[in-house]
Structure formats: C-alpha cells, structure tokens
Design an enzyme around this catalytic site. Structure first.
Site, PDB file in Angstrom:
ATOM      1  N   THR A 117      -2.307  -5.075  20.874  1.00 36.72           N
ATOM      2  CA  THR A 117      -2.619  -4.118  21.928  1.00 36.72           C
ATOM      3  C   THR A 117      -1.494  -4.024  22.944  1.00 36.72           C
ATOM      4  OG1 THR A 117      -4.932  -4.746  21.604  1.00 36.72           O
ATOM      5  CG2 THR A 117      -4.439  -3.435  23.550  1.00 36.72           C
ATOM      6  N   TYR A 167      -4.101 -15.886  13.914  1.00 35.49           N
ATOM      7  CA  TYR A 167      -4.568 -14.498  14.058  1.00 35.49           C
ATOM      8  C   TYR A 167      -4.580 -13.840  12.690  1.00 35.49           C
ATOM      9  CZ  TYR A 167      -4.417  -9.614  15.860  1.00 35.49           C
ATOM     10  OH  TYR A 167      -4.653  -8.286  16.135  1.00 35.49           O
ATOM     11  N   LYS A 222      -8.294 -16.198  15.816  1.00 35.59           N
ATOM     12  CA  LYS A 222      -8.779 -14.847  16.104  1.00 35.59           C
ATOM     13  C   LYS A 222      -8.978 -14.157  14.765  1.00 35.59           C
ATOM     14  CE  LYS A 222      -7.508 -10.351  18.067  1.00 35.59           C
ATOM     15  NZ  LYS A 222      -6.453  -9.557  18.768  1.00 35.59           N
ATOM     16  N   ILE A 261     -11.370 -11.788  21.646  1.00 30.45           N
ATOM     17  CA  ILE A 261     -10.090 -11.284  22.157  1.00 30.45           C
ATOM     18  C   ILE A 261     -10.209  -9.775  22.075  1.00 30.45           C
ATOM     19  CG2 ILE A 261      -7.596 -11.233  21.841  1.00 30.45           C
ATOM     20  CD1 ILE A 261      -7.761 -14.096  20.807  1.00 30.45           C
TER      21      ILE A 261
END
Length: 291
Positions: free
Chosen positions: A45, A133, A161, A203
């Site tokens: 992001t 992740y 994540k 998250i």
C-alpha cells in the site's frame, strides 16, 4: 505480541510524484490519535515497488522519527533478491524500525525450500523481528503453512501476514503455530472472521481511512464479542470491497485525497482512480460516515 489494527500506510505524494513528508507526518499523528496499534510503512500500500531504495529508506526514517516511540513501526523490507532483502532489513533496523515485513520473493517463483532459505538468511543476518508476508495474488508464489511453521522455529521470525483470504488455512495456522507467533490477515473483508477464529490482528488498508473503527473492530473481535464486532464491521463492508475496485493503493489514495488528508499524487505505472471507481469509493465512504 503486537495485536489489533496495524495500518498498511500509504506514501503520500504530490502531483509531481515526489513524497509529501509533511502529509506523512500528519498521517502518523492521525493513526496514533485514532488508536492504531502499529504502522506498516513502505509495503504494498506504501508503493514500495515504485520507490527508489533511497526514497524507501527516507520514508522509513520519517515514520520512525514522527512516531517517536508512540507507536510501533514495521518497515517493509522485502525483495525478490535475498541480498537486497537483507540490506533493506539491516537498514530498517539501523533507522529504528521495531520490526520488518518481508514478502515472499516475487517474479522468480521460488520453491518452498527456496522460500525457507530466503527468509532464514534474512533472519540470521540481524536480530530485528521479522514478519513474513504471503500474498500470492501479487507474488505468484504461495508459501504453504508447513513452510511457515518451519520458519516459525527461527527465534526472530515472529509472525505472518496472510493475504490469501483463505480462512481455512488461516484457522489451520491458528491451531498449529506456536502461541507466541503473531498471525495477521492482510484481507480486510475477512478480518473479523479471522480474529474471531483466533487471529491476532489485521494489517489493514481500510484503516487508512477508518483507523478508529478498525481499532475498535479488532478489540471486539479479539475479545470474542461477535455482536459488537458485527456492529462495527457492517458499515465498513463497502470500504473493504471497493478499496480494491482497482489495484491497491489507487482507491485508498483517492479516498484519502477526498477526505482532505493527502494530495493527489501517485506514481506510474499506477494511475488516478477512474470516474467509475470514484463513484464506488465515494459511496463506501458515505456509508461508513467518513464524509
């Protein structure tokens, strides 16, 4: 263990594409005031893929400086080159980040053994805590639960994540992972269910625009208060969906611009949100009483 709502913060930019550090400072303050548990900087992001390494580290340094110990800072430090990922991880530690988020290597499609060795090398290169992740929709490489559990045995690999939106595999990890291994979802739409089944937090993209609501949702869901969690989550459903009506972070940057929090900048190859997308996100913001 860090629990609750961790924002996958955007990197504000001016219309010429340069990083707007003043707007970034304001966003950090906004999240601290709103009860966000942690700030994840320069991840997906945060347009990490569009930033030069020097800019990437400048953003990490700026967030750490503004946070000033008031909130945990997790620095994106992933790369598809193990050597580069190690360098970013070491630099993040030097700059004062509390933890790093390290993505499964993208494009080169490693095997499960390759993923294991990649993350082991990163963890062994420094003592900073590492959050894995897994986002196969972007990396085209999916780290299986057994590999995650192997990596969880390494002392400073402290969490995951998971951005697969696969609740079955997430709940499997809740059952099998060490109790001190943090499990975060990267999917806002399933975050409530994930936490109700034992996950530790999210998250979040939605937290960029609704940090207080996401923090409250996490508290309710982690506590097992289904009714409160649903009451908070229902008005956010449109955001969970429509902040992905085009590639992240296109919609959420437009939403923050619409709310008056950041300027209109975004970097190619990403482009400004289409008119159709703007209509969807505008409606979702109104449904959540954010504008």
């Amino acid at each position: 263990m860090l629990t609750g709502s961790l924002v996958a913060i955007v990197t504000p930019m001016l219309e010429d594409g340069s990083v707007d550090f003043e707007a970034l400072d304001r966003l950090v303050d906004f999240h601290i005031e709103s009860g966000t548990s942690g700030i994840v900087a320069v991840g997906t992001t945060g347009e990490s893929a569009a930033l030069a390494v020097e800019e990437h580290l400048q953003v990490v340094a700026a967030v750490v400086k503004r946070a000033a110990g008031r909130i945990k800072v997790i620095a994106g430090a992933g790369a598809n080159s193990t050597h580069e990922a190690i360098d970013l991880t070491r630099e993040s530690r030097r700059l004062g980040a509390d933890q790093v988020l390290s993505v499964v290597p993208y494009y080169n499609k490693p095997t499960q053994e390759g993923m294991y060795r990649h993350f082991r090398a990163i963890a062994e290169s420094t003592d900073i805590p590492v959050i894995l992740y897994n986002v196969p929709g972007r990396t085209v490489a999916d780290m299986c639960n057994d590999t995650v559990l192997r990596l969880a045995e390494i002392p400073n690999i402290i969490g995951l994540k998971d951005a697969t939106a696969d609740l079955a595999r997430c709940c499997d990890l809740v059952k099998r992972a060490p109790k001190d291994f943090a499990l975060y979802t990267g999917d806002d739409a399933t975050a409530m269910a994930f936490m109700l089944c034992g996950g530790h937090g999210v998250i979040s993209v939605t937290a960029n625009v609704a940090p207080r609501q996401m923090a409250e949702l996490c508290r309710a869901a982690i506590a097992g208060d289904v009714q409160a969690a649903r009451r908070i989550n229902d008005p956010l459903q449109g955001l969970h969906k429509d902040l992905f009506c085009e590639a992240n972070p296109i919609p959420v940057k437009w939403a923050l611009e619409r709310m008056g929090r950041i300027p209109a900048g975004i970097r190619l190859p990403l482009t400004r949100l289409s008119d159709a997308g703007q209509s969807k996100v505008e409606a979702a913001l109104k449904a959540a009483n954010l504008i």
